[in-house]
Design a protein around this motif. Structure first.
Motif, PDB file in Angstrom:
ATOM      1  N   PRO A   1       0.037   4.939   0.518  1.00 50.89           N
ATOM      2  CA  PRO A   1      -1.077   5.734   0.984  1.00 50.89           C
ATOM      3  C   PRO A   1      -0.482   7.260   1.026  1.00 50.89           C
TER       4      PRO A   1
ATOM      5  N   GLU B   1      -7.168   3.418  -6.003  1.00 51.35           N
ATOM      6  CA  GLU B   1      -8.326   3.454  -5.218  1.00 51.35           C
ATOM      7  C   GLU B   1      -8.757   4.586  -4.844  1.00 51.35           C
TER       8      GLU B   1
ATOM      9  N   TRP C   1      -8.402   7.264   0.491  1.00 55.06           N
ATOM     10  CA  TRP C   1      -9.062   6.110   1.549  1.00 55.06           C
ATOM     11  C   TRP C   1      -9.638   7.251   2.759  1.00 55.06           C
ATOM     12  N   HIS C   2     -10.789   7.027   3.268  1.00 55.05           N
ATOM     13  CA  HIS C   2     -11.317   7.777   4.380  1.00 55.05           C
ATOM     14  C   HIS C   2     -10.950   6.683   5.487  1.00 55.05           C
ATOM     15  N   ARG C   3     -11.099   7.286   6.548  1.00 51.64           N
ATOM     16  CA  ARG C   3     -10.641   6.499   7.816  1.00 51.64           C
ATOM     17  C   ARG C   3     -11.106   4.729   7.857  1.00 51.64           C
ATOM     18  N   ARG C   4     -12.088   4.618   7.588  1.00 51.36           N
ATOM     19  CA  ARG C   4     -12.572   3.113   7.828  1.00 51.36           C
ATOM     20  C   ARG C   4     -11.796   2.326   6.886  1.00 51.36           C
ATOM     21  N   GLN C   5     -11.647   2.875   5.569  1.00 46.88           N
ATOM     22  CA  GLN C   5     -10.955   2.187   4.378  1.00 46.88           C
ATOM     23  C   GLN C   5      -9.416   2.041   4.775  1.00 46.88           C
ATOM     24  N   LEU C   6      -9.013   3.390   5.383  1.00 45.46           N
ATOM     25  CA  LEU C   6      -7.400   3.108   5.964  1.00 45.46           C
ATOM     26  C   LEU C   6      -7.217   2.062   6.811  1.00 45.46           C
TER      27      LEU C   6
ATOM     28  N   VAL D   1       0.770  -1.145   0.136  1.00 43.46           N
ATOM     29  CA  VAL D   1       0.045   0.096   0.015  1.00 43.46           C
ATOM     30  C   VAL D   1       0.780   1.406  -0.009  1.00 43.46           C
TER      31      VAL D   1
ATOM     32  N   GLU E   1      -8.923  -0.632   7.362  1.00 41.63           N
ATOM     33  CA  GLU E   1      -9.157  -1.987   6.971  1.00 41.63           C
ATOM     34  C   GLU E   1      -7.979  -2.251   5.901  1.00 41.63           C
ATOM     35  N   GLY E   2      -7.390  -1.326   5.337  1.00 34.63           N
ATOM     36  CA  GLY E   2      -6.315  -1.479   4.223  1.00 34.63           C
ATOM     37  C   GLY E   2      -5.009  -1.697   5.019  1.00 34.63           C
TER      38      GLY E   2
ATOM     39  N   ALA F   1      -3.399   4.663  -2.523  1.00 28.75           N
ATOM     40  CA  ALA F   1      -4.538   5.137  -1.946  1.00 28.75           C
ATOM     41  C   ALA F   1      -4.336   6.929  -1.777  1.00 28.75           C
TER      42      ALA F   1
END
Length: 383
Positions: free
Chosen positions: A207, A263, A266-271, A205, A273-274, A237
């Motif tokens: 980010p 992708e 990434w918002h917090r939840r995506q981050l 990843v 999970e990623g 991300a």
């Protein structure tokens, strides 16, 4: 112990992103984590100030002992007006509040200027080192970076003191700042609670927003010869500007390589999970100070590899809490990432050491306590 009234100027990112219909304030991850720590301290009365060019919803309070002041500043409150309307609106409210200290979070926009022209004891935190970025890009006169670098110099010279996140910033402001303190960013506690379930196949990843400074194209170039060998996926991300030639070139390059995926931001939840899924986090920046992407990965226990530039060597101890590479040399990037992929026990050992370091130095409580000590020193109040 005397209670401190602190006015902290933090940009509400809804204004910068033109997301005026969003109902809740949006601050950067570093100031937001600091606010979490400060609101736990009963000796602090905290007032957060931001400006907006268009009306937005705003709560009166962000939490116990944390008041929020969103100030209308008009359509020319941005760089086009040299942030003067924003500075004027901030000064008026600060004069009404009469805080003990004013703290400007960042030199990229109006925050540092609002602090140093507040007519109150003040300090600024340098997040982005605009002068270093302008040098790297050889910014032409009157461009955004050129103007930003000069406004940063003005703010640093006038500030009562400068909080430096790394020794990189400390070097940058030497000779300009009246006094300095070294204190890193805080990380939201949620990242320390990530339960990792790494992908079976290498899932890397990156980010970072898609801009030339973050060097995504060279990372793709570095991994192209070995991507098939390792069966890896490289996930980008980060957001980007479709009008930017670098972003256009990046999208074209990603389309050529099926092992690359973009992708978006990434918002917090995506981050979260990623990070739980990631084999490792890679940051190939050409200039960086104290990147939150690395701190968040370290807190989550994800192995990290990053460029040996700016303040990153302060964040990552080479071969102990992660690996560092030359971001301008694809062969060097490739060599370090291959070693991490081929030595899973070693990379997880470094990730564990990095998580321990993050727990020691980057919790909201530790960083908030450091800020209170700085405020008292600035005001010469005994602790």
């Amino acid at each position: 112990m005397r209670k401190l009234r602190v006015a902290m100027i933090i940009p509400d990112n809804r204004d910068e992103r033109r997301q005026y219909d969003r109902p809740e304030p949006e601050f950067g991850p570093a100031p937001a984590a600091l606010l979490q720590g400060l609101q736990e301290l009963p000796e602090i009365e905290l007032h957060v100030l931001a400006t907006t060019r268009r009306p937005m919803a705003a709560p009166a309070q962000l939490g116990e002992r944390v008041h929020y002041h969103l100030l209308p500043a008009g359509r020319f409150a941005g760089l086009s007006g040299l942030y003067l309307p924003a500075v004027r609106a901030l000064r008026q409210r600060i004069q009404a509040l009469q805080p003990d200290v004013v703290h400007g979070q960042g030199t990229e926009r109006y925050c540092a200027l609002g602090a140093v022209f507040s007519r109150r004891p003040n300090l600024v935190t340098v997040h982005g080192n605009m002068r270093a970025i302008a040098r790297l890009h050889r910014a032409l006169p009157f461009t955004y970076l050129w103007v930003g670098a000069r406004l940063e110099s003005l703010a640093v010279r006038r500030a009562g003191g400068v909080v430096c996140l790394t020794r990189h910033t400390l070097r940058e402001v030497q000779g300009l700042a009246r006094r300095t303190w070294l204190l890193p960013n805080a990380v939201d506690p949620e990242f320390f609670r990530v339960k990792r379930e790494p992908s079976q196949k290498p899932w890397l990843v990156c980010p970072a927003n898609i801009v030339a400074l973050k060097n995504h194209l060279r990372l793709i170039e570095a991994l192209a010869p070995v991507a098939e060998k390792y069966g890896l996926t490289l996930v980008f991300a980060g957001g980007g500007d479709a009008r930017d030639p670098y972003y256009q070139q990046f999208k074209a390059r990603v389309a050529q390589h099926p092992w690359c995926r973009h992708e978006g931001f990434w918002h917090r939840r995506q981050l979260l999970e990623g990070l739980a899924r990631a084999t490792l986090v890679v940051l190939p920046s050409l200039e960086d100070n104290c990147p939150m992407a690395l701190l968040e990965a370290m807190a989550a226990g994800v192995p990290v590899a990053a460029a040996r530039v700016g303040g990153i060597p302060d964040v990552i101890e080479a071969e102990v809490t992660g690996v560092l590479f030359d971001p301008r040399d694809p062969a060097d990037i490739r060599r370090h990432l291959q070693e991490m992929l081929e030595r899973p026990d070693w990379r997880e050992q470094m990730a564990a050491a990095a998580r321990q370091r993050a727990a020691q130095y980057h919790t909201p409580q530790a960083v908030a306590a450091g800020h209170v000590a700085i405020y008292r020193e600035l005001l010469q109040i005994p602790s």
